[in-house]
Design a protein around this motif. Structure first.
Motif, short mmCIF file in Angstrom:
data_model
loop_
_atom_site.label_atom_id
_atom_site.label_comp_id
_atom_site.label_asym_id
_atom_site.label_seq_id
_atom_site.Cartn_x
_atom_site.Cartn_y
_atom_site.Cartn_z
N LYS A 90 0.83 -1.22 0.00
CA LYS A 90 0.00 0.00 0.00
C LYS A 90 0.86 1.26 0.00
N LYS A 91 0.28 2.35 -0.50
CA LYS A 91 0.93 3.66 -0.38
C LYS A 91 0.91 4.06 1.10
N THR A 92 1.90 4.83 1.48
CA THR A 92 1.94 5.34 2.85
C THR A 92 1.76 6.86 2.83
N VAL A 93 0.70 7.31 3.49
CA VAL A 93 0.35 8.73 3.50
C VAL A 93 0.69 9.34 4.87
N LEU A 94 1.41 10.45 4.85
CA LEU A 94 1.70 11.16 6.11
C LEU A 94 0.69 12.29 6.28
N LEU A 95 -0.02 12.25 7.41
CA LEU A 95 -0.94 13.34 7.75
C LEU A 95 -0.29 14.21 8.82
N ARG A 128 -12.21 28.62 19.60
CA ARG A 128 -10.79 28.72 19.24
C ARG A 128 -10.24 27.34 18.91
N GLY A 129 -9.65 27.21 17.72
CA GLY A 129 -9.10 25.94 17.30
C GLY A 129 -10.07 25.09 16.50
N SER A 130 -11.35 25.53 16.42
CA SER A 130 -12.34 24.72 15.69
C SER A 130 -11.86 24.46 14.27
N SER A 131 -11.33 25.54 13.65
CA SER A 131 -10.90 25.42 12.26
C SER A 131 -9.38 25.29 12.16
N ASP A 132 -8.67 25.92 13.11
CA ASP A 132 -7.20 25.98 13.09
C ASP A 132 -6.66 25.44 14.39
N ASP A 133 -6.47 24.17 14.53
CA ASP A 133 -6.43 23.14 13.53
C ASP A 133 -6.99 21.86 14.13
N LYS A 134 -7.93 22.05 15.11
CA LYS A 134 -8.42 20.89 15.82
C LYS A 134 -9.49 20.16 15.04
N GLY A 135 -10.31 20.91 14.27
CA GLY A 135 -11.33 20.27 13.44
C GLY A 135 -10.73 19.36 12.39
N PRO A 136 -9.75 19.87 11.63
CA PRO A 136 -9.28 19.12 10.46
C PRO A 136 -8.69 17.74 10.74
N TRP A 137 -8.23 17.47 11.96
CA TRP A 137 -7.64 16.13 12.12
C TRP A 137 -8.48 15.17 12.96
N HIS A 138 -9.80 15.41 12.97
CA HIS A 138 -10.66 14.48 13.70
C HIS A 138 -11.08 13.32 12.83
N HIS A 139 -10.42 12.23 13.00
CA HIS A 139 -10.65 11.09 12.12
C HIS A 139 -11.13 9.89 12.93
N GLU A 140 -11.67 8.96 12.21
CA GLU A 140 -12.12 7.71 12.83
C GLU A 140 -11.38 6.55 12.16
N HIS A 141 -11.39 5.43 12.78
CA HIS A 141 -10.72 4.28 12.20
C HIS A 141 -11.44 3.03 12.69
N LYS A 142 -12.19 2.45 11.82
CA LYS A 142 -12.97 1.28 12.25
C LYS A 142 -12.60 0.02 11.50
N LYS A 143 -12.18 0.18 10.26
CA LYS A 143 -11.89 -1.02 9.47
C LYS A 143 -10.57 -0.86 8.76
N GLU A 144 -10.12 -1.89 8.10
CA GLU A 144 -8.83 -1.83 7.44
C GLU A 144 -8.80 -0.72 6.41
N LEU A 145 -7.69 0.04 6.41
CA LEU A 145 -7.59 1.19 5.51
C LEU A 145 -6.93 0.78 4.20
N PRO A 146 -7.23 1.55 3.16
CA PRO A 146 -6.64 1.25 1.84
C PRO A 146 -5.19 1.72 1.71
N VAL A 147 -4.69 2.41 2.73
CA VAL A 147 -3.31 2.92 2.72
C VAL A 147 -2.69 2.67 4.10
N TYR A 459 -8.99 6.52 0.13
CA TYR A 459 -9.38 5.43 -0.77
C TYR A 459 -8.87 5.67 -2.19
N GLU A 460 -8.90 6.95 -2.62
CA GLU A 460 -8.40 7.26 -3.97
C GLU A 460 -6.90 7.03 -4.05
N ILE A 461 -6.18 7.35 -2.96
CA ILE A 461 -4.74 7.06 -2.95
C ILE A 461 -4.53 5.54 -3.03
N GLY A 462 -5.39 4.82 -2.30
CA GLY A 462 -5.28 3.35 -2.32
C GLY A 462 -5.45 2.77 -3.72
#
Lengths: 469, 469
Positions: A90-95, A128-147, A459-462
């Motif tokens: 798989k491709k490896t993506v750095l966030l 404060r921080g809603s947009s810069d930058d606490k909102g943008p990195w709220h992710h979930e992870h439930k199943k196997e990722l494509p990357v 998924y598109e990167i995958g």
């Protein structure tokens, strides 16, 4: 390969939970620029680490040591590195993201408590921080990722990203070893309507031009028209740097940048932005041109020279008849490729030396480079951008604006240069989020659709078939 | 008619008593510009009144009312009017002085307590107010004078002479009714060697040139090269006001002043002053010319334009990438006859409006006259000056420098215009007294010889045979 429908419906179904988690993050006042709030920044680092571990991310807390601020030695907040998956197929993506914020206080003019996320009827999530930058990195992870996902979160971005450059260099062949591309979500759409991908940032050279003459401030009654006045010389020189139309008068600086070809010009023509948008953002009808393409190119693909002010001159209200003895004019040039600080600085030095000689003044001139940074432009035809364009079209049903920012995000260049990979800036918020201002907000729709966009992008990167970085 | 020898020997014999009385005056910290010291200014007024009465002067305390300072309503110190003699056969001389002082504190860098008169081995009498202006008006009165004396002492000179203009106007046909000439001792020799008489002062127009555009400060990354920047426009305009050689570029301003004729030029050539003196005063070799006459005329008989600073721009240390939204450039023009504020202001307005139009900027320009004052030149061939020249030659064995000051002493113009008489500025102190600075001093020899000079001047006035004012 679009994201599976179940991912998108999962995000929709969990909107309230996402907002609740963002509210928890906003409630920690992680102001990196104020020593009094440093414990909150450290707490924020721990909170994030725990959240990441809870959703199955392998993490590593990196101690960045201490630094000096306002005369105090303070611990730097740990950076948090994360990883999910090590599949070589798989491709490896750095966030990248940051968990510190700008200062904020109700007394600054906020309509609601800045560290309490407040949802307004129109969907704005204010805090404060809603947009810069606490909102943008709220992710979930439930199943196997494509990357494979690699993450890098820091807590000093709003204060010069102290310690980060060294960390990236140290981990280049470690934690970041097999990274194929980078995605940073820390900027904004050009407007409030159209999603954007950002592929360029301007660099900077910031100068202090000092003219000194008398041993002390003089009285203009006693000395006016008897001596060379430093202000007269300084103003003469500052007036020869840029013309009122924005053209840079330092020979060779504008010339370094070739004109846009038709393909590039088409990018600016297509951008969903008007002169009215520029003027609304500035609060006055003062655009340099009536041609939107010209104005956007002025911001994104041309250098600019701004005169910021003068240190040492009379700056107070009222009338003071002083001849200041030593005055330092501050100006800076925003750079675009192929300009670099190393190439531009000598042009400025030699031009100002030559213009000063023409003045025939007996004062002394000194030019100091206070700050500099290289510009950055990514290849927007890279598969990393292609994946983001496809993902945006899938989620927003719109082709994203391809933008360049007029300002700088230094970490972008660090990743691009240290890791030698393509970097994508994938903004989540709108142009009016007010990141460093009062009433900072993130629109709920941007939060939710932006989360879907990031998932879809992975998924598109995958699905990318190109081999290599 | 030289002063009687007994006057001069009386002064020599009472040197210690004179210094003791000056020490008493210096010990009262009569700082008019600081509300906390107002009681001391009031006390100083009473002290002076008592001293004058003790030597036989008829006095009148004049209540000047109240004024507002730093948000407080404060009583203005009483002006003290004095008179000795009403003989219609004698000339009537008005002496003016002020009993308030500039602020001073040991922590400003004084070598001794500023409000304790300290005599140094080299003869310097150091203390705030020693030279400006408590020393110059220490007089004695023991026998019948050759003139009628009228006195006017105020306590707000260092703070705009509040209330004085109205007082002079009120008393024009009252206390000051039969005044034939005025003598003011509130300035300095050109150097440390040669006594001076001063017959001219420059006037002033002080402007604030404001350029405004955006509704708020902008970020130079985001807005650089998209909008008209107020600083660019302001610097361009300020750069068109004066050239590095000191020539005023506002059309018509320099032209108003005719070239010096041979007689006038000879005054400047004769002055005991060199380029080295100018440069030593400025602390650097930055004189506009190597021709002493040119440099002295630049200070004394030519207008000058100085750029003082900018309000609203970035003035702090370090690097701030701001595009300031509204910037106010401060500059002033020192005026000489026949220039007047009324004649010069419209030239500045129309020039700047026309130059601003040439910039093609969409920003707004506003020009405000913050402060103005007319220049003053007296007829130095008048008997008032002739008497002072003779007196100086008698006391100092030197022909005095005939000088004009580059700055302003507004009360001079008030007396000249209101009373319609010749005004003489008869300085007591040397050019290095440091009137508004730390370690202000009056040399003991200047104090004592200056006191003799004033007495002798009165005898020379008494011998004037010209009838009329």
């Amino acid at each position: 390969m679009p994201a599976p429908a179940e991912l998108l419906s999962y995000i929709d179904a969990h909107t309230d939970a996402f907002i609740a988690r963002l509210a928890e993050a906003v409630a920690i006042p992680s102001i990196s620029g104020d020593p009094a709030f440093r414990p909150s920044v450290l707490k924020m680092s721990e909170w994030l680490d725990a959240q990441l571990q809870a959703v199955g991310v392998t993490t590593k807390r990196v101690d960045l040591g201490t630094h000096l601020m306002d005369g105090q030695t303070l611990p730097l907040p740990n950076a948090i590195l994360g990883r999910i998956g090590t599949d070589p197929a798989k491709k490896t993506v750095l966030l990248y993201g940051h968990f510190d914020v700008q200062p904020a206080a109700l007394s600054d003019g906020w309509d609601s408590e800045p560290f309490k996320l407040t949802e307004l009827p129109d969907g704005r999530l204010v805090g404060r921080g809603s947009s810069d930058d606490k909102g943008p990195w709220h992710h979930e992870h439930k199943k196997e990722l494509p990357v494979n996902l690699v993450m890098c979160f820091e807590g000093m971005e709003e204060n010069g990203s102290e310690g980060l450059d060294a960390l990236v260099e140290r981990e280049r062949d470690g934690w970041f070893k097999d990274v194929d591309c980078v995605c940073i979500s820390d900027n904004y759409w050009l407007n409030t309507r159209t999603p954007a991908l950002t592929y360029g940032l301007r660099g900077l050279v910031y100068f202090k031009l000092t003219i000194s003459g008398p041993a002390r401030d003089l009285h203009s009654g006693v000395f006016g028209r008897t001596v060379h006045e430093p202000m007269t010389d300084l103003i003469a020189l500052m007036g020869r740097l840029v013309d009122p139309a924005g053209n840079i008068l330092v020979p060779g600086v504008d010339d370094m940048v070739s004109a846009a070809d038709l393909e590039e010009r088409a990018i600016y023509e297509k951008l969903d932005y008007s002169i009215a948008d520029v003027e609304s953002a500035a609060g006055a009808a003062i655009a340099l041109s009536d041609d939107k393409t010209q104005v956007l190119m002025g911001r994104m693909r041309l250098p600019s020279l701004s005169l910021h002010g003068i240190e040492g001159a009379f700056a107070g209200p009222g009338a003071k008849t002083v001849i200041p003895a030593k005055v330092g004019g501050k100006f800076s040039i925003r750079l675009v490729p192929p300009q670099t600080p190393d190439a531009v600085e000598p042009l400025v030095v030699s031009y100002l030396e030559s213009e000063f000689a023409k003045l025939g003044s007996k004062n002394r001139m000194e030019l100091e480079l206070l700050h500099s940074g290289k510009p950055w432009v990514a290849d927007w035809k890279h598969w990393n951008y292609a994946a983001a364009i496809k993902a945006t079209e899938a989620i927003y049903n719109k082709t994203p604006d391809l933008t360049r920012e007029g300002g700088s995000i230094p970490v972008t260049l660090t990743f691009a240069e240290q890791l030698g990979v393509n970097v994508l800036l994938l903004p989540m918020g709108r142009g009016d989020d007010g990141a460093h201002s009062t009433n900072e907000k993130l629109d709920k729709s941007n939060f939710i659709e932006g989360t879907k966009l990031l998932g879809t992008y992975l998924y598109e990167i995958g699905a990318v078939t190109e081999v290599g970085k």
